[in-house]
Design an enzyme around this catalytic site. Sequence first.
Site, PDB file in Angstrom:
ATOM      1  N   SER A   1      -9.287  31.007  44.847  1.00 35.66           N
ATOM      2  CA  SER A   1      -8.608  29.716  44.895  1.00 35.66           C
ATOM      3  C   SER A   1      -8.058  29.336  43.517  1.00 35.66           C
ATOM      4  O   SER A   1      -8.741  29.490  42.504  1.00 35.66           O
ATOM      5  CB  SER A   1      -9.589  28.641  45.362  1.00 35.66           C
ATOM      6  N   ALA A   2      -6.822  28.843  43.521  1.00 36.81           N
ATOM      7  CA  ALA A   2      -6.133  28.413  42.294  1.00 36.81           C
ATOM      8  C   ALA A   2      -6.004  29.541  41.277  1.00 36.81           C
ATOM      9  O   ALA A   2      -6.112  29.321  40.069  1.00 36.81           O
ATOM     10  CB  ALA A   2      -6.809  27.186  41.683  1.00 36.81           C
ATOM     11  N   CYS A   3      -5.793  30.779  41.759  1.00 38.45           N
ATOM     12  CA  CYS A   3      -5.604  31.925  40.862  1.00 38.45           C
ATOM     13  C   CYS A   3      -4.267  32.622  41.080  1.00 38.45           C
ATOM     14  O   CYS A   3      -4.090  33.774  40.691  1.00 38.45           O
ATOM     15  CB  CYS A   3      -6.759  32.905  41.003  1.00 38.45           C
ATOM     16  N   GLY A   4      -3.312  31.958  41.722  1.00 40.46           N
ATOM     17  CA  GLY A   4      -1.949  32.475  41.686  1.00 40.46           C
ATOM     18  C   GLY A   4      -1.362  33.053  42.958  1.00 40.46           C
ATOM     19  O   GLY A   4      -0.293  33.664  42.907  1.00 40.46           O
TER      20      GLY A   4
ATOM     21  N   ARG B   1      -9.251  35.555  37.744  1.00 43.27           N
ATOM     22  CA  ARG B   1      -8.921  34.842  36.508  1.00 43.27           C
ATOM     23  C   ARG B   1      -9.953  35.276  35.482  1.00 43.27           C
ATOM     24  O   ARG B   1     -11.089  34.801  35.495  1.00 43.27           O
ATOM     25  CB  ARG B   1      -8.997  33.343  36.813  1.00 43.27           C
TER      26      ARG B   1
ATOM     27  N   GLU C   1       7.395  37.355  35.720  1.00 43.50           N
ATOM     28  CA  GLU C   1       7.225  38.628  34.996  1.00 43.50           C
ATOM     29  C   GLU C   1       6.215  39.538  35.705  1.00 43.50           C
ATOM     30  O   GLU C   1       6.146  40.736  35.417  1.00 43.50           O
ATOM     31  CB  GLU C   1       6.796  38.382  33.544  1.00 43.50           C
TER      32      GLU C   1
ATOM     33  N   HIS D   1      -8.434  36.029  52.596  1.00 44.37           N
ATOM     34  CA  HIS D   1      -7.856  35.006  51.710  1.00 44.37           C
ATOM     35  C   HIS D   1      -6.752  35.678  50.888  1.00 44.37           C
ATOM     36  O   HIS D   1      -6.914  35.926  49.699  1.00 44.37           O
ATOM     37  CB  HIS D   1      -8.978  34.472  50.802  1.00 44.37           C
TER      38      HIS D   1
ATOM     39  N   LYS E   1      -9.283  26.942  56.243  1.00 41.50           N
ATOM     40  CA  LYS E   1     -10.424  27.707  55.732  1.00 41.50           C
ATOM     41  C   LYS E   1     -11.493  27.880  56.813  1.00 41.50           C
ATOM     42  O   LYS E   1     -12.126  28.921  56.917  1.00 41.50           O
ATOM     43  CB  LYS E   1     -11.022  27.010  54.508  1.00 41.50           C
TER      44      LYS E   1
ATOM     45  N   ASP F   1      -1.591  32.143  51.577  1.00 42.05           N
ATOM     46  CA  ASP F   1      -3.035  31.880  51.412  1.00 42.05           C
ATOM     47  C   ASP F   1      -3.917  32.723  52.326  1.00 42.05           C
ATOM     48  O   ASP F   1      -5.021  33.072  51.942  1.00 42.05           O
ATOM     49  CB  ASP F   1      -3.312  30.391  51.671  1.00 42.05           C
TER      50      ASP F   1
ATOM     51  N   SER G   1      -4.731  18.513  42.483  1.00 45.05           N
ATOM     52  CA  SER G   1      -3.762  17.791  43.318  1.00 45.05           C
ATOM     53  C   SER G   1      -2.898  18.832  44.038  1.00 45.05           C
ATOM     54  O   SER G   1      -2.646  19.909  43.516  1.00 45.05           O
ATOM     55  CB  SER G   1      -2.906  16.854  42.468  1.00 45.05           C
ATOM     56  N   ARG G   2      -2.452  18.486  45.226  1.00 47.66           N
ATOM     57  CA  ARG G   2      -1.813  19.483  46.092  1.00 47.66           C
ATOM     58  C   ARG G   2      -0.592  18.925  46.808  1.00 47.66           C
ATOM     59  O   ARG G   2      -0.412  17.718  46.914  1.00 47.66           O
ATOM     60  CB  ARG G   2      -2.818  19.961  47.149  1.00 47.66           C
TER      61      ARG G   2
ATOM     62  N   THR H   1      -0.002  31.461  45.712  1.00 50.71           N
ATOM     63  CA  THR H   1       1.245  30.797  46.094  1.00 50.71           C
ATOM     64  C   THR H   1       2.363  31.221  45.142  1.00 50.71           C
ATOM     65  O   THR H   1       3.483  31.534  45.568  1.00 50.71           O
ATOM     66  CB  THR H   1       1.064  29.267  46.073  1.00 50.71           C
ATOM     67  N   ASN H   2       2.031  31.264  43.843  1.00 48.31           N
ATOM     68  CA  ASN H   2       3.042  31.642  42.855  1.00 48.31           C
ATOM     69  C   ASN H   2       3.530  33.066  43.056  1.00 48.31           C
ATOM     70  O   ASN H   2       4.728  33.334  42.995  1.00 48.31           O
ATOM     71  CB  ASN H   2       2.475  31.461  41.443  1.00 48.31           C
TER      72      ASN H   2
ATOM     73  N   TYR I   1     -10.759  15.550  52.457  1.00 47.65           N
ATOM     74  CA  TYR I   1     -10.002  16.486  51.621  1.00 47.65           C
ATOM     75  C   TYR I   1      -9.566  17.733  52.406  1.00 47.65           C
ATOM     76  O   TYR I   1     -10.381  18.337  53.117  1.00 47.65           O
ATOM     77  CB  TYR I   1     -10.810  16.904  50.372  1.00 47.65           C
ATOM     78  N   GLY I   2      -8.355  18.164  52.193  1.00 45.98           N
ATOM     79  CA  GLY I   2      -7.709  19.278  52.891  1.00 45.98           C
ATOM     80  C   GLY I   2      -8.607  20.436  53.302  1.00 45.98           C
ATOM     81  O   GLY I   2      -8.816  20.681  54.489  1.00 45.98           O
TER      82      GLY I   2
ATOM     83  N   ARG J   1     -12.809  21.230  47.836  1.00 43.40           N
ATOM     84  CA  ARG J   1     -13.804  21.754  48.761  1.00 43.40           C
ATOM     85  C   ARG J   1     -15.195  21.596  48.162  1.00 43.40           C
ATOM     86  O   ARG J   1     -15.374  21.626  46.954  1.00 43.40           O
ATOM     87  CB  ARG J   1     -13.542  23.237  49.036  1.00 43.40           C
TER      88      ARG J   1
HETATM   89  N1  LIG Z   1      -1.064  32.102  33.355  1.00 46.53           N
HETATM   90  C1  LIG Z   1      -0.706  32.207  34.629  1.00 46.53           C
HETATM   91  N2  LIG Z   1      -0.974  31.174  35.480  1.00 46.53           N
HETATM   92  C2  LIG Z   1      -0.611  31.313  36.769  1.00 46.53           C
HETATM   93  C3  LIG Z   1       0.041  32.481  37.249  1.00 46.53           C
HETATM   94  N3  LIG Z   1       0.267  32.311  38.577  1.00 46.53           N
HETATM   95  C4  LIG Z   1      -0.239  31.081  38.899  1.00 46.53           C
HETATM   96  N4  LIG Z   1      -0.758  30.467  37.811  1.00 46.53           N
HETATM   97  C5  LIG Z   1      -1.353  29.112  37.772  1.00 46.53           C
HETATM   98  O1  LIG Z   1      -2.530  29.110  38.546  1.00 46.53           O
HETATM   99  C6  LIG Z   1      -2.671  27.874  39.264  1.00 46.53           C
HETATM  100  C7  LIG Z   1      -2.915  28.126  40.723  1.00 46.53           C
HETATM  101  O2  LIG Z   1      -1.903  28.904  41.279  1.00 46.53           O
HETATM  102  P1  LIG Z   1      -1.632  29.012  42.853  1.00 46.53           P
HETATM  103  O3  LIG Z   1      -0.540  30.033  43.037  1.00 46.53           O
HETATM  104  O4  LIG Z   1      -1.383  27.680  43.407  1.00 46.53           O
HETATM  105  O5  LIG Z   1      -3.054  29.527  43.374  1.00 46.53           O
HETATM  106  P2  LIG Z   1      -3.531  29.977  44.845  1.00 46.53           P
HETATM  107  O6  LIG Z   1      -4.210  31.296  44.646  1.00 46.53           O
HETATM  108  O7  LIG Z   1      -2.400  29.944  45.800  1.00 46.53           O
HETATM  109  O8  LIG Z   1      -4.630  28.870  45.169  1.00 46.53           O
HETATM  110  P3  LIG Z   1      -5.316  28.242  46.496  1.00 46.53           P
HETATM  111  O9  LIG Z   1      -4.281  27.464  47.216  1.00 46.53           O
HETATM  112  O10 LIG Z   1      -6.379  27.392  45.893  1.00 46.53           O
HETATM  113  O11 LIG Z   1      -5.924  29.335  47.308  1.00 46.53           O
HETATM  114  C8  LIG Z   1      -1.402  27.077  39.009  1.00 46.53           C
HETATM  115  O12 LIG Z   1      -1.659  26.065  38.085  1.00 46.53           O
HETATM  116  C9  LIG Z   1      -0.447  28.096  38.462  1.00 46.53           C
HETATM  117  O13 LIG Z   1       0.483  27.517  37.598  1.00 46.53           O
HETATM  118  C10 LIG Z   1       0.329  33.543  36.325  1.00 46.53           C
HETATM  119  O14 LIG Z   1       0.896  34.586  36.657  1.00 46.53           O
HETATM  120  N5  LIG Z   1      -0.077  33.348  35.029  1.00 46.53           N
HETATM  121  O1  LIG Z   2      -8.756  24.857  50.994  1.00 46.72           O
HETATM  122  C1  LIG Z   2      -8.345  24.348  49.982  1.00 46.72           C
HETATM  123  O2  LIG Z   2      -8.810  23.300  49.511  1.00 46.72           O
HETATM  124  C2  LIG Z   2      -7.181  24.968  49.288  1.00 46.72           C
HETATM  125  C3  LIG Z   2      -7.264  26.403  49.123  1.00 46.72           C
HETATM  126  O3  LIG Z   2      -6.397  27.149  49.526  1.00 46.72           O
HETATM  127  C4  LIG Z   2      -8.433  26.973  48.446  1.00 46.72           C
HETATM  128  O4  LIG Z   2      -9.275  26.237  47.929  1.00 46.72           O
HETATM  129  O5  LIG Z   2      -8.507  28.221  48.388  1.00 46.72           O
HETATM  130 MN   LIG Z   3      -6.877  29.301  49.271  1.00 47.87          MN
END
Ligand SMILES: Nc1nc2c(ncn2[C@@H]2O[C@H](COP(=O)(O)OP(=O)(O)OP(=O)(O)O)[C@@H](O)[C@H]2O)c(=O)[nH]1
Ligand SMILES: O=C([O-])CC(=O)C(=O)O
Ligand SMILES: [Mn+2]
Length: 621
Positions: free
Chosen positions: A273-276, A424, A519, A251, A231, A300, A392-393, A278-279, A222-223, A94
């Site tokens: 974003s990318a802070c966990g 984070r 965990e 979000h 978004k 998301d 990458s996604r 999905t996990n 890009y997505g 983005r």
């Molecule tokens: N150290 C650590 N890393 C994590 C944890 N959960 C997720 N991650 C890492 O954080 C990165 C992003 O995780 P996602 O779950 O894809 O993040 P998201 O919040 O869904 O991201 P967006 O799709 O961008 O909104 C990945 O590389 C994961 O491996 C955790 O509990 N601990």
């Molecule tokens: O919209 C995107 O590119 C992916 C996403 O979930 C974010 O960045 O929070």
């Molecule tokens: Mn997101």
Amino acid sequence: MSTTPVSPTGKSPYPSSVLAGPSKVPSTNPHLVTWVNEMAALCKPDRVVWVDGSEEEKKRLTDEAVAQGTLLPLNQEKLPGCYLHRSNPNDVARVEQLTFICTPTADEAGPTNNWMAPKDAYEKLGKLFDGSMRGRTMYVVPYIMGPAGSPMAKVGVELTDSIYVVLNMRIMARMGNIALKQLGESNDFNRGLHSTLDCNPERRFICHFPQDNTIWSVGSGYGGNVLLGKKCLALRVGSYLGRKEGWLAEHMLILGVESPEGEMTYVAAAFPSACGKTNFAMMIPPARFKGWKIYTVGDDIAWMKVGEDGRLRAVNPEFGYFGVAPGTNLKSNPNAMRTIARDTIYTNVALTSDGDVWWEGKDGDIPNELTDWQGRPWTRKGSTEKAAHPNSRFTAPMTNNPALSRFAEDPEGVPISAIIFGGRRANTVPLVIQAFSWTHGVFFGSALGSETTAAAAGKTGIVRRDPFAMLPFCGYNMADYFAHWLEMQAFITNPPKIFMVNWFRQDKNGNFLWPGFGENMRVLKWIVDRARLRVGGQETPFGWVPRAGDLDLSGLAISHEQVDAATEIDLDEWKAELESHGDFFKKFGERLPHVLELQREMFLARIETLKKRKWGAHQLD
Ligand SMILES: Nc1nc2c(ncn2[C@@H]2O[C@H](COP(=O)(O)OP(=O)(O)OP(=O)(O)O)[C@@H](O)[C@H]2O)c(=O)[nH]1
Ligand SMILES: O=C([O-])CC(=O)C(=O)O
Ligand SMILES: [Mn+2]
């Protein structure tokens, strides 16, 4: 279905080439047909194709994308129905600096958004769209965000010249005739226009016109910039509509956690974003938590409104996952690995010699040779760059998820008992802390900080304030957004409890202190028990934390000192933190709800008192 566009007046604005097609426009909605005609007259595509969402159409468009080189078939035995897409290397995330909220006044967009006057934006982008689709096809993509028939669902229509966008929208939203049916003859739909153009960053703009329920995106493929339901509609325009109509567009992931006794608790969590997200939404609890189960409702985005029962109810407006590939493996997220084993579009991952995908942090040995995300040869010994792009996604249907909640499509949404904010943070923020009240929880959200990640273009690892994980996604003045959250309490008879977590605290050597992933169930269990008022808490100056022994750490292979370090509250760090909140709050001037500044000052004053007494917290001893 390729169709002949017909305007309601019977006069067509197209050159005759546009009219080549076997059948009629599948909608008689005059608002829709008129608008499509106008946009086609502006963009001047060679053909207009209304997509219907059928399997036959998916196959045809996929074959076409492969023939064009837009999609690369992967090893169909290992990854049935899976394809790889390589984006333009200048277009991988983005672009916040090129994203605009186009409200009549700059004040309505607020100090955290880029603003352009609607007239200027329509004019500027109109010039770029003029003739942008010559020689190309304009796809008309009707879609629903939210379960079909849900009172919370919204219809959007995206016009795009990208077959990649069509195939991704098909996964991410309920798309095609189902949406036309839901729309009927109504004029209430989001108007989205997208052209990849020449993918030149100089001619890239993502503009939102919340008052017009319109989105114009140009110059990117890009997505996050171009899958307009996600978004742009579900968050930026959605948050604007939410304030107007009395609901929340967030979000946030949504999950259900089930105890061995069968008690289900729903939780929503906002991590940037990318802070966990999905996990967390797909987590499998560790062996210690036998009988506990996590079900995913969304990974998301959450749309939340107050239900008839006075509880906050959440639906996931999406139909698929657009998730981060790096770091995803059978240990960190087995459910994701199963989800993306079929019918998935991968973007910017690396390719193995046998047509499999690879990214940093995938299971198994690092291959000796790969093709990197840009299509260049890559070797384990010789290459210094990452093989997969850090952002990458994968795009995968949510129905592939073995942990999908059976209430994921409930039109009324699931009742939320706890809301979690997380960032984070290498320091300062403890593993988990609970707000004293709704207002305190809104303060947590408003002051949320996180390190920047590869999800947006720019430098990564810089701490910035990302309130509610919505900094890039709030479609109006963020001070008014905070006020909206504060006011919502009046309508919720049984408000969710609010928490803050941090999975990313580090030791002196830069290693994560907390093992994270599955965990995190240990923390979630405490959150559920707190939300259900059945476990005590330890009071600290900034909120409740687990008392000694309340956080179940059995069978966890980390030292006591490490847990202490992950949960510690350091008054000096918090002083700096609250001062940084103050700098951020100043941006909003008088518009910031006064109660948030009062909260900040109260916590700061508490620090001064406690420092005299040398307060220290080791809650888990
Ligand atoms: N150290 C650590 N890393 C994590 C944890 N959960 C997720 N991650 C890492 O954080 C990165 C992003 O995780 P996602 O779950 O894809 O993040 P998201 O919040 O869904 O991201 P967006 O799709 O961008 O909104 C990945 O590389 C994961 O491996 C955790 O509990 N601990
Ligand atoms: O919209 C995107 O590119 C992916 C996403 O979930 C974010 O960045 O929070
Ligand atoms: Mn997101």
